[in-house]
Write an enzyme that holds these catalytic residues in place. Structure first.
Site, PDB file in Angstrom:
ATOM      1  N   GLY A 165       0.798  -1.224   0.000  1.00  0.00           N
ATOM      2  CA  GLY A 165       0.000   0.000   0.000  1.00  0.00           C
ATOM      3  C   GLY A 165       0.833   1.277   0.000  1.00  0.00           C
ATOM      4  N   ARG A 291       1.981 -15.865  -4.740  1.00  0.00           N
ATOM      5  CA  ARG A 291       2.306 -16.578  -3.499  1.00  0.00           C
ATOM      6  C   ARG A 291       1.015 -16.937  -2.776  1.00  0.00           C
ATOM      7  NH1 ARG A 291       0.663 -12.590  -0.075  1.00  0.00           N
ATOM      8  NH2 ARG A 291       1.032 -10.481  -0.810  1.00  0.00           N
TER       9      ARG A 291
HETATM   10  P1  ADP Z   1       0.053  -2.670  -3.052  1.00  0.00           P
HETATM   11  O1  ADP Z   1       0.837  -3.653  -3.843  1.00  0.00           O
HETATM   12  O2  ADP Z   1       0.900  -1.587  -2.462  1.00  0.00           O
HETATM   13  O3  ADP Z   1      -0.866  -3.313  -2.071  1.00  0.00           O
HETATM   14  P2  ADP Z   1      -2.195  -2.246  -4.912  1.00  0.00           P
HETATM   15  O4  ADP Z   1      -2.051  -1.833  -6.327  1.00  0.00           O
HETATM   16  O5  ADP Z   1      -2.558  -3.670  -4.643  1.00  0.00           O
HETATM   17  O6  ADP Z   1      -0.849  -1.855  -4.115  1.00  0.00           O
HETATM   18  O7  ADP Z   1      -3.269  -1.302  -4.216  1.00  0.00           O
HETATM   19  C1  ADP Z   1      -3.486  -1.318  -2.816  1.00  0.00           C
HETATM   20  C2  ADP Z   1      -4.759  -0.583  -2.481  1.00  0.00           C
HETATM   21  O8  ADP Z   1      -4.700   0.781  -2.957  1.00  0.00           O
HETATM   22  C3  ADP Z   1      -5.996  -1.169  -3.128  1.00  0.00           C
HETATM   23  O9  ADP Z   1      -6.554  -2.233  -2.386  1.00  0.00           O
HETATM   24  C4  ADP Z   1      -6.905   0.067  -3.122  1.00  0.00           C
HETATM   25  O10 ADP Z   1      -7.396   0.263  -1.813  1.00  0.00           O
HETATM   26  C5  ADP Z   1      -5.947   1.228  -3.445  1.00  0.00           C
HETATM   27  N1  ADP Z   1      -5.842   1.493  -4.921  1.00  0.00           N
HETATM   28  C6  ADP Z   1      -4.956   0.980  -5.792  1.00  0.00           C
HETATM   29  N2  ADP Z   1      -5.173   1.418  -7.064  1.00  0.00           N
HETATM   30  C7  ADP Z   1      -6.253   2.245  -7.015  1.00  0.00           C
HETATM   31  C8  ADP Z   1      -7.007   3.016  -7.987  1.00  0.00           C
HETATM   32  N3  ADP Z   1      -6.686   3.046  -9.288  1.00  0.00           N
HETATM   33  N4  ADP Z   1      -8.060   3.742  -7.532  1.00  0.00           N
HETATM   34  C9  ADP Z   1      -8.404   3.753  -6.219  1.00  0.00           C
HETATM   35  N5  ADP Z   1      -7.756   3.059  -5.256  1.00  0.00           N
HETATM   36  C10 ADP Z   1      -6.687   2.301  -5.636  1.00  0.00           C
END
Ligand code: ADP
Length: 452
Positions: A165, A291
């Site tokens: 995140g 994973r």
């Molecule tokens: P990480 O690998 O850091 O966990 P993610 O891409 O999986 O990053 O995103 C983590 C969280 O960030 C998501 O669960 C969501 O809450 C928020 N998020 C990511 N991309 C978007 C987006 N395009 N719009 C709104 N929220 C987003």
């Protein structure tokens, strides 16, 4: 066949993997830092090796120490669990170069999905719907402006190497874009040693829904339904459930099939999770985790399958011994992540556990390395237990969860059990009406109410 597995992890997930090994008649080797000499995963393993001092970088993240431990114990496979080295492609490669099986996907797939820009391209090329955004890296402000106009504000600037995140910045207008772009690049460079960023449309009120897959080396792929992980604080999941209260059965079948087809096209093997944001009936890919995930037990509860066993079988070269048609989803499951943290301030609360009593009864599973007299070390992640409950439907599941949370005793340290007790009495939660911002807003309102 694999005969001895070294588990390159600690805590509840090390125990989880050990349990699957024991059922399969496979020997297990625990590794531990000096801070974990008395940990449950060390006590329950067939053998154990101390691999270094408390700091993770000198123990659980030390590839040299882990490979030496595998070599002296004669382990023929390594399961990395989650976190630590589980998504480190160089580690997976090194393990296999030493003639040891890596229980997971190939190093190439880990690398492909580890970079969010290449992951998104691969997902799109395999037929997975993605969040509208830049075509690859955004290298300068002019470029960022051009993409923002095309995508439409608000936009999200994300680190290619992001994780946990971190490394995300929102810009609501062109005026905000300049600073947001610079800050995102600098933060990405500082946090991950890689300043590459890309851009996406910022979705307003999505849910986080992810699809679990299992794949073997012969191209057989099954999906095991979805998990809803929208209940998040600071982008960290707090509670997960399966199935998602937001999907109907045709949406479920459709996204499952899309993901399974894509994963087959990618030639992927082992367990994997494709994560989406879901808004207004549409799915948007955000990343693939190569994973086992923390929340895998809710999928196990509804499918009756043992995901770790399947990962070990696939790593041994066996094909999956069931087809998509044979996967049966049964009832509803919820997992609460219990952290050693103050339930109001979320300040870490390590230290000695004077009394420990885990709940039991029908439909209740607890994955934890805790015991009375154990001391939670301050050096690692604060998650100390997972409570997983299963019922014939969501209502029964919630009823059991309420009961199980009242039985759970962890005395001596602060835990997030009271937060879960509170959340599952909330009407919006009970109705399944929550998105990725719901918990943050709930906590803010609670704080304004004077901490209660
Ligand atoms: P990480 O690998 O850091 O966990 P993610 O891409 O999986 O990053 O995103 C983590 C969280 O960030 C998501 O669960 C969501 O809450 C928020 N998020 C990511 N991309 C978007 C987006 N395009 N719009 C709104 N929220 C987003």
């Amino acid at each position: 066949m694999i005969e001895k597995v070294l588990i390159a992890n600690r805590g509840e997930i090390a125990l989880r993997i050990m349990r699957a090994c024991r059922e399969m008649g496979i020997q297990s080797v625990a590794v531990h830092s000096t801070a974990d000499a008395n940990a449950m995963h060390v006590r329950l393993a067939d053998e154990s090796v101390c691999i270094g001092p408390p700091a993770a970088k000198d123990s659980y993240l030390s590839t040299a120490a882990i490979l030496s431990a595998a070599s002296i114990t004669g382990a023929d496979a390594i399961h990395p669990g989650y976190g630590f080295l589980s998504e480190n492609a160089d580690f997976a490669e090194m393990v296999e170069e030493h003639g040891i099986k890596f229980i997971g996907p190939t190093a190439d797939h880990i690398r492909l999905m580890g970079d969010k820009i290449t992951a998104k391209q691969a997902a799109r090329d395999s037929g997975i719907p993605c969040v509208p955004g830049s075509d690859g890296e955004v290298v300068d402000f002019e470029h960022a402006k051009k993409w923002a106009n095309e995508i439409g504000y608000p936009v999200l600037i994300k680190a290619a190497a992001g994780g946990g995140g971190r490394g995300m910045k929102v810009a609501k207008s062109e005026a905000e874009l300049h600073d947001a772009f610079d800050v995102a690049r600098n933060e990405a460079e500082a946090a991950f040693g890689n300043g590459a960023v890309y851009m996406e449309r910022y979705l307003d009120r999505p849910r986080h829904i992810e699809v679990q897959v299992l794949a073997d080396e012969e191209g057989n792929v099954v999906h095991l339904g979805e998990r809803d992980c929208s209940l998040q604080r600071r982008h960290q999941k707090i509670l997960e459930e399966s199935p998602s209260p937001a999907l109907n059965s045709s949406e479920r079948a459709e996204i499952g099939k899309t993901v399974a087809d894509a994963v087959r096209k990618l030639g992927y093997r082992s367990a994997g999770t494709v994560e989406f944001l879901y808004e207004n009936g549409e799915f948007f890919f955000i990343e693939m985790n190569t994973r086992l995930q923390v929340e895998h037990p809710v999928t196990e509860a509804v499918t009756g399958l043992d995901l770790v066993r399947e990962m070990i079988r696939v790593a041994s070269g066996h094909p999956l011994d069931f087809t998509q048609d044979e996967v049966r989803m049964n009832g509803h499951s919820i997992e609460c992540r219990i952290n050693a943290e103050d339930p109001f301030t979320f300040a870490p609360s390590p230290g000695p556990v004077h009394e420990y009593h885990a709940p039991g009864g029908l439909g209740v599973r607890v994955d934890s390395g805790l015991y009375s007299g154990y001391s939670v070390p301050p050096n690692y992640d604060s998650m100390i237990a997972k409570l997983i409950v299963h019922g014939r439907n969501r209502g029964e599941c919630l009823m059991r969860l309420r009961r199980a949370l009242t039985e759970f005793v962890i005395d001596g340290i602060k835990t997030t059990i009271p937060l879960h007790q509170e959340l599952i009495l909330n009407d919006e939660f009970i109705n399944g009406a929550y998105d990725i911002h719901w918990l943050e807003e709930y906590l803010k309102a609670r704080e304004a109410d004077g901490g209660k």
